[in-house]
Scaffold this motif. Structure first.
Motif, mmCIF file in Angstrom:
data_model
loop_
_atom_site.group_PDB
_atom_site.id
_atom_site.type_symbol
_atom_site.label_atom_id
_atom_site.label_comp_id
_atom_site.label_asym_id
_atom_site.label_seq_id
_atom_site.Cartn_x
_atom_site.Cartn_y
_atom_site.Cartn_z
ATOM 1 N N LEU A 51 0.849 -1.186 0.000
ATOM 2 C CA LEU A 51 0.000 0.000 0.000
ATOM 3 C C LEU A 51 0.887 1.240 0.000
ATOM 4 C CD1 LEU A 51 -2.984 1.046 0.347
ATOM 5 C CD2 LEU A 51 -2.504 1.124 2.797
ATOM 6 N N ALA A 52 0.413 2.322 -0.635
ATOM 7 C CA ALA A 52 1.167 3.581 -0.638
ATOM 8 C C ALA A 52 1.423 4.042 0.789
ATOM 9 C CB ALA A 52 0.391 4.639 -1.410
ATOM 10 N N ASP A 53 2.562 4.680 1.018
ATOM 11 C CA ASP A 53 2.965 5.027 2.388
ATOM 12 C C ASP A 53 2.311 6.307 2.914
ATOM 13 O OD1 ASP A 53 4.263 6.945 0.940
ATOM 14 O OD2 ASP A 53 6.292 6.351 1.536
ATOM 15 N N SER A 54 1.247 6.772 2.269
ATOM 16 C CA SER A 54 0.558 7.987 2.725
ATOM 17 C C SER A 54 -0.525 7.692 3.765
ATOM 18 C CB SER A 54 -0.063 8.706 1.527
ATOM 19 O OG SER A 54 -0.917 7.837 0.810
ATOM 20 N N PHE A 55 -0.647 6.440 4.179
ATOM 21 C CA PHE A 55 -1.659 6.041 5.157
ATOM 22 C C PHE A 55 -1.013 5.747 6.510
ATOM 23 C CE2 PHE A 55 -3.374 5.023 1.010
ATOM 24 C CZ PHE A 55 -4.694 5.438 1.107
ATOM 25 N N PRO A 56 -1.765 5.886 7.610
ATOM 26 C CA PRO A 56 -1.218 5.555 8.931
ATOM 27 C C PRO A 56 -1.099 4.053 9.159
ATOM 28 C CG PRO A 56 -3.511 6.238 9.132
ATOM 29 C CD PRO A 56 -3.121 6.478 7.708
ATOM 30 N N TYR A 57 -1.704 3.265 8.294
ATOM 31 C CA TYR A 57 -1.578 1.811 8.324
ATOM 32 C C TYR A 57 -0.919 1.354 7.030
ATOM 33 C CZ TYR A 57 -5.910 2.580 5.695
ATOM 34 O OH TYR A 57 -6.844 3.045 4.799
ATOM 35 N N GLN A 58 -0.281 0.212 7.076
ATOM 36 C CA GLN A 58 0.371 -0.355 5.905
ATOM 37 C C GLN A 58 0.035 -1.845 5.824
ATOM 38 O OE1 GLN A 58 2.635 1.286 3.474
ATOM 39 N NE2 GLN A 58 1.300 2.842 4.371
ATOM 40 N N PHE A 59 -0.065 -2.355 4.608
ATOM 41 C CA PHE A 59 -0.268 -3.781 4.398
ATOM 42 C C PHE A 59 0.023 -4.107 2.940
ATOM 43 C CE2 PHE A 59 -4.593 -1.821 4.259
ATOM 44 C CZ PHE A 59 -4.830 -1.942 2.898
ATOM 45 N N GLU A 60 0.035 -5.376 2.629
ATOM 46 C CA GLU A 60 0.145 -5.836 1.250
ATOM 47 C C GLU A 60 -1.230 -6.239 0.755
ATOM 48 O OE1 GLU A 60 3.026 -8.951 0.981
ATOM 49 O OE2 GLU A 60 4.697 -7.671 1.590
ATOM 50 N N TYR A 61 -1.577 -5.816 -0.462
ATOM 51 C CA TYR A 61 -2.883 -6.151 -1.039
ATOM 52 C C TYR A 61 -2.684 -6.744 -2.432
ATOM 53 C CZ TYR A 61 -2.572 -1.855 -3.842
ATOM 54 O OH TYR A 61 -2.177 -0.884 -4.729
ATOM 55 N N SER A 62 -3.754 -7.277 -2.999
ATOM 56 C CA SER A 62 -3.677 -7.988 -4.270
ATOM 57 C C SER A 62 -3.227 -7.082 -5.413
ATOM 58 C CB SER A 62 -5.031 -8.600 -4.606
ATOM 59 O OG SER A 62 -4.994 -9.186 -5.905
ATOM 60 N N ARG A 63 -2.315 -7.599 -6.217
ATOM 61 C CA ARG A 63 -1.877 -6.880 -7.414
ATOM 62 C C ARG A 63 -3.018 -6.724 -8.423
ATOM 63 N NH1 ARG A 63 3.022 -5.827 -9.731
ATOM 64 N NH2 ARG A 63 4.120 -6.944 -8.070
ATOM 65 N N HIS A 64 -4.055 -7.551 -8.291
ATOM 66 C CA HIS A 64 -5.180 -7.530 -9.232
ATOM 67 C C HIS A 64 -6.286 -6.574 -8.787
ATOM 68 C CE1 HIS A 64 -3.137 -10.977 -10.910
ATOM 69 N NE2 HIS A 64 -3.189 -11.568 -9.739
ATOM 70 N N ALA A 65 -6.026 -5.821 -7.722
ATOM 71 C CA ALA A 65 -7.020 -4.885 -7.189
ATOM 72 C C ALA A 65 -6.516 -3.452 -7.308
ATOM 73 C CB ALA A 65 -7.321 -5.222 -5.732
ATOM 74 N N LYS A 66 -7.442 -2.504 -7.132
ATOM 75 C CA LYS A 66 -7.113 -1.081 -7.164
ATOM 76 C C LYS A 66 -7.537 -0.433 -5.847
ATOM 77 C CE LYS A 66 -7.962 -0.656 -12.157
ATOM 78 N NZ LYS A 66 -8.779 0.033 -13.196
ATOM 79 N N ILE A 67 -6.770 0.543 -5.404
ATOM 80 C CA ILE A 67 -7.130 1.317 -4.212
ATOM 81 C C ILE A 67 -7.946 2.525 -4.655
ATOM 82 C CG2 ILE A 67 -6.274 2.625 -2.233
ATOM 83 C CD1 ILE A 67 -5.748 -0.378 -2.024
ATOM 84 N N LEU A 68 -9.173 2.630 -4.109
ATOM 85 C CA LEU A 68 -10.061 3.752 -4.434
ATOM 86 C C LEU A 68 -10.455 4.471 -3.148
ATOM 87 C CD1 LEU A 68 -12.510 1.944 -6.916
ATOM 88 C CD2 LEU A 68 -10.439 3.229 -7.485
ATOM 89 N N ALA A 69 -10.635 5.771 -3.247
ATOM 90 C CA ALA A 69 -11.099 6.543 -2.089
ATOM 91 C C ALA A 69 -12.560 6.218 -1.819
ATOM 92 C CB ALA A 69 -10.927 8.032 -2.344
ATOM 93 N N ASP A 70 -12.917 6.154 -0.549
ATOM 94 C CA ASP A 70 -14.316 5.963 -0.160
ATOM 95 C C ASP A 70 -15.031 7.300 -0.358
ATOM 96 O OD1 ASP A 70 -16.778 5.627 1.116
ATOM 97 O OD2 ASP A 70 -15.940 4.342 2.667
ATOM 98 N N SER A 71 -15.995 7.313 -1.268
ATOM 99 C CA SER A 71 -16.680 8.564 -1.605
ATOM 100 C C SER A 71 -18.055 8.681 -0.957
ATOM 101 C CB SER A 71 -16.823 8.681 -3.131
ATOM 102 O OG SER A 71 -17.535 7.565 -3.630
ATOM 103 N N SER A 72 -18.373 7.801 -0.015
ATOM 104 C CA SER A 72 -19.678 7.868 0.650
ATOM 105 C C SER A 72 -19.755 9.123 1.527
ATOM 106 C CB SER A 72 -19.925 6.622 1.495
ATOM 107 O OG SER A 72 -18.942 6.489 2.501
ATOM 108 N N TRP A 73 -20.960 9.541 1.846
ATOM 109 C CA TRP A 73 -21.159 10.794 2.568
ATOM 110 C C TRP A 73 -20.552 10.766 3.975
ATOM 111 C CZ3 TRP A 73 -23.846 10.859 7.168
ATOM 112 C CH2 TRP A 73 -24.594 9.720 7.476
#
Length: 201
Positions: A51-73
Motif C-alpha cells: 500500500l502507498a505510504d501515505s496512510f497511517p496503516y500499511q499492508f500488502e494487497y492484491s496486485r489484481h485490485a485497485k485502491i479507491l477513495a471511499d466517496s460515501s457521505w
C-alpha cells in the motif's frame, strides 16, 4: 362426387396426422434438459504489492485490485476501497485512531459488532473467529452464510492507537453459492492483508 370428396378429406386428414406425428417424434428425441450450473470463473494467481505510504496503516494487497477513495457521505480520511475490477468486488476499509482512549476502543468494537449483526436477518449462519497476526496484533473475522450483502467482515487493532475494520461486498446480484470460489479467493487476500498490517504511529 361425394365419395371423391370424402376420400380427399380422409387423405388430407391422414397426411396432417402423419406430419404432426413425425414432428413430435423428432423433437422429443432431440430435447435434453440442461443441468443447473454456474459460469466458470477463472481466478488469477495470488500476487501482492505494498500500500502507498501515505496512510497511517500499511499492508500488502492484491496486485489484481485497485485502491479507491471511499466517496460515501460518511467517509473519513483514510477510508478506502480495495476494488477487484474483474470480480466486481470491494473490500471496504474504515480506519479509526484510538489514541490511548479505552472508551473509544470499546465504542469501535461495539460499532463493529453491530454492523455485522445487521446481516443476521438474511444470514442462516454466522461464524466468528480470531487470531494473532504475524505482527502480533489481534484480528477478528466473521464469515456469513446465506444471501447476505457482505459475506466476510473483519477488524484488527493494536488495542491502544489504531483500529481498522473491513467488509467484503460484491456489486452483483449473483447468488452467493456461485460466488463461493471468488469469496474463498478474496478471503486469502484478506488474511494476507491482516498478517502484513502494521501501524506507522
Amino acid at each position: 362426387m361425394n365419395q371423391m370428396c370424402r376420400n380427399r378429406h380422409f387423405f388430407n386428414t391422414l397426411c396432417c396426422l402423419l406430419f404432426f406425428i413425425s414432428i413430435s417424434s423428432c423433437s422429443s428425441d432431440d430435447f435434453v434438459p440442461k443441468p443447473k450450473g454456474y459460469n466458470r470463473i477463472v481466478l488469477p494467481e495470488h500476487q501482492y504489492i505494498n500500500l502507498a505510504d501515505s496512510f497511517p496503516y500499511q499492508f500488502e494487497y492484491s496486485r489484481h485490485a485497485k485502491i479507491l477513495a471511499d466517496s460515501s457521505w460518511m467517509a473519513e480520511r483514510y477510508w478506502i476501497y480495495i476494488y477487484y475490477p474483474e470480480m466486481d468486488a470491494n473490500i471496504q476499509l474504515t480506519y479509526k485512531p484510538i489514541n490511548g482512549n479505552k472508551k473509544r476502543l470499546r465504542e469501535y468494537l461495539s460499532d463493529s459488532y453491530k454492523l455485522t449483526a445487521k446481516h443476521q436477518i438474511k444470514a442462516y449462519a454466522m461464524e466468528e473467529s480470531y487470531f494473532t497476526t504475524s505482527n502480533n496484533h489481534t484480528a477478528v473475522y466473521t464469515e456469513l452464510s446465506g444471501e447476505v450483502p457482505s459475506q466476510f467482515q473483519f477488524f484488527t487493532t493494536d488495542s491502544t492507537q489504531n483500529f481498522l475494520r473491513g467488509a467484503l461486498y460484491f456489486n452483483t446480484a449473483t447468488q452467493n453459492d456461485s460466488l463461493a470460489p471468488v469469496i474463498d479467493y478474496i478471503k486469502k487476500d484478506i488474511f494476507h492483508l491482516l498478517n502484513t498490517t502494521y501501524w506507522k504511529k
